[in-house]
Design a protein around this motif. Structure first.
Motif, short mmCIF file in Angstrom:
data_model
loop_
_atom_site.label_atom_id
_atom_site.label_comp_id
_atom_site.label_asym_id
_atom_site.label_seq_id
_atom_site.Cartn_x
_atom_site.Cartn_y
_atom_site.Cartn_z
N PRO A 251 1.38 4.56 4.55
CA PRO A 251 1.11 5.63 4.11
C PRO A 251 1.56 6.28 2.75
O PRO A 251 0.84 6.84 2.14
CB PRO A 251 1.71 6.92 5.38
CG PRO A 251 1.94 5.99 6.48
CD PRO A 251 2.44 4.56 5.95
N LEU A 252 2.79 5.89 2.33
CA LEU A 252 3.25 6.20 1.27
C LEU A 252 2.53 5.68 0.12
O LEU A 252 2.23 6.06 -0.88
CB LEU A 252 4.88 5.98 1.09
CG LEU A 252 5.59 7.00 2.03
CD1 LEU A 252 7.10 6.61 2.01
CD2 LEU A 252 5.73 8.46 1.36
N LYS A 253 2.21 4.16 0.22
CA LYS A 253 1.64 3.37 -0.67
C LYS A 253 -0.08 3.79 -0.65
O LYS A 253 -0.45 3.96 -1.86
CB LYS A 253 1.65 1.97 -0.19
CG LYS A 253 0.93 1.00 -1.21
CD LYS A 253 2.03 0.88 -2.31
CE LYS A 253 1.31 -0.24 -3.39
NZ LYS A 253 2.19 -0.41 -4.48
N ARG A 254 -0.53 4.28 0.42
CA ARG A 254 -1.87 4.74 0.42
C ARG A 254 -1.91 5.99 -0.81
O ARG A 254 -2.96 6.33 -1.36
CB ARG A 254 -2.55 4.97 1.70
CG ARG A 254 -3.87 5.46 1.58
CD ARG A 254 -4.34 5.65 3.11
NE ARG A 254 -4.20 4.45 4.20
CZ ARG A 254 -3.21 4.55 5.15
NH1 ARG A 254 -2.68 5.47 5.31
NH2 ARG A 254 -2.95 3.42 5.94
N ARG A 255 -0.96 6.71 -0.49
CA ARG A 255 -0.90 8.02 -1.25
C ARG A 255 -0.70 7.99 -2.73
O ARG A 255 -0.30 8.89 -3.86
CB ARG A 255 -0.31 8.97 -0.61
CG ARG A 255 -0.98 9.55 0.63
CD ARG A 255 0.10 10.45 1.44
NE ARG A 255 -0.48 11.27 2.86
CZ ARG A 255 -1.04 10.35 3.83
NH1 ARG A 255 -0.80 9.09 3.97
NH2 ARG A 255 -1.37 11.17 4.67
N GLY A 256 -0.31 6.72 -3.26
CA GLY A 256 0.15 6.42 -4.46
C GLY A 256 1.56 6.76 -4.91
O GLY A 256 2.06 7.17 -6.01
N ILE B 283 12.97 5.61 -0.83
CA ILE B 283 13.67 6.76 0.19
C ILE B 283 13.35 6.96 1.65
O ILE B 283 13.79 6.88 2.56
CB ILE B 283 13.61 8.02 -0.57
CG1 ILE B 283 14.45 8.08 -1.87
CG2 ILE B 283 14.18 9.27 0.31
CD1 ILE B 283 14.28 9.13 -2.81
N GLY B 284 11.81 6.49 1.61
CA GLY B 284 11.17 6.33 2.93
C GLY B 284 11.83 5.24 3.89
O GLY B 284 12.20 5.51 5.19
#
Length: 293
Positions: free
Chosen positions: A86-91, A99-100
């Motif tokens: 999800p973090l990668k998809r949101r750039g 941190i995630g």
């Protein structure tokens, strides 16, 4: 002389665990340029789930080990699907993703705390803990299994990276992910494999080292730090340099604790890493590995 041999064996045993964690951290870093701060918790999950499957469920050892590996693989998939993807998809930048993974580590240790509690638990040994003598060396099969697993997993990683077509995809993704994608490589699958393979390595390390260290839900934090130190000392860009850094840290830690005090071990190791980075910013073997590839 006998003390030196004893300290060397202890250092190789602990260093093999640090080296495997460093190898896992470096492998993930090589595919997506992030540090997985939950890596040590895969070791914790391996050790604690071994208690569940071997003691609570009383499963046969081979079945229990397979169940442990399946558990850490599921944890790796959960981390990749719930945090990284999800973090990668949101750039999100790499720091945010790291941190995630730290948040994932905290959630994992908190969940383990609810299941097993804060006390140190006995992890059943797969191999005998009875002392055996090999020349001037007194050891046991569990220690030898840890060092042997280090060698086997290191060899398996080398074969995967340099003797298979998928290994070429892994190295291409780490070097130039955009170009690799244009060549038909799917970076998402490579990253997922990196998470799963590194989790398997760390889970096996947890099963083997658990009987010697004891199982505790807080053990993941310390092991993550030691693995990160190993990767920085050896060279974060290469799994093999990171593994060598783990051996160096384990041996140094054993000798400092044996001839001095364990309280001085970590400050001395951090000082050594600082000196190495001032002289060789890419680690002891980082430049060599980069030039070789």
């Amino acid at each position: 002389m006998d003390k030196i041999v004893v300290f060397l064996l202890a250092g190789l045993t602990n260093g093999s665990v640090y080296g495997l964690i460093g190898l896992s951290l470096s492998l993930i870093y090589g595919t997506n340029r992030i540090i997985n701060f939950a890596q040590g918790d895969f070791v914790m999950v391996g050790a604690m789930s071994a208690i569940f499957f071997m003691v609570t469920c009383s499963l046969p050892t081979p079945v229990a080990i397979a169940a442990v590996i399946a558990t850490v693989l599921l944890c790796a998939l959960a981390l990749e699907f719930a945090v990284y993807r999800p973090l990668k998809r949101r750039g999100a930048p790499p720091l945010t993703i790291m941190i995630g993974t730290l948040a994932g580590a905290i959630i994992a240790s908190g969940s383990a705390l609810l299941i097993w509690g804060p006390n140190q638990l006995y992890v059943p040994n797969i191999f005998s803990l009875n002392p055996i003598t090999l020349g001037p060396l007194t050891t046991n099969l569990q220690q030898l299994a840890i060092v042997s697993a280090f060698i086997v997993l290191l060899t398996l990683t080398w074969f995967l990276l340099y003797r298979t077509s998928f290994g070429l995809c892994i190295r291409a993704t780490g070097a130039q992910p955009r170009i690799a994608q244009l060549m038909g490589i799917r970076p998402a699958r490579v990253v997922r494999f990196g998470f799963m393979f590194s989790a398997m390595v760390s889970g096996i390390a947890g099963v083997l080292v658990g009987p010697l260290l004891g199982g505790q839900v807080s053990m993941g934090v310390e092991l993550t730090v030691k693995g990160f130190m190993a990767a920085i000392l050896g060279g974060l860009g290469s799994p093999f340099a990171a593994a060598a850094g783990g051996i160096a840290i384990g041996v140094l830690e054993a000798f400092v604790a044996g001839y001095g005090s364990s309280l001085y071990a970590e400050p001395i190791i951090f000082l050594l890493i600082l000196i190495v980075l001032l002289v060789r910013p890419y680690g002891l073997l980082g430049d060599f590995e980069a030039a070789r590839r």
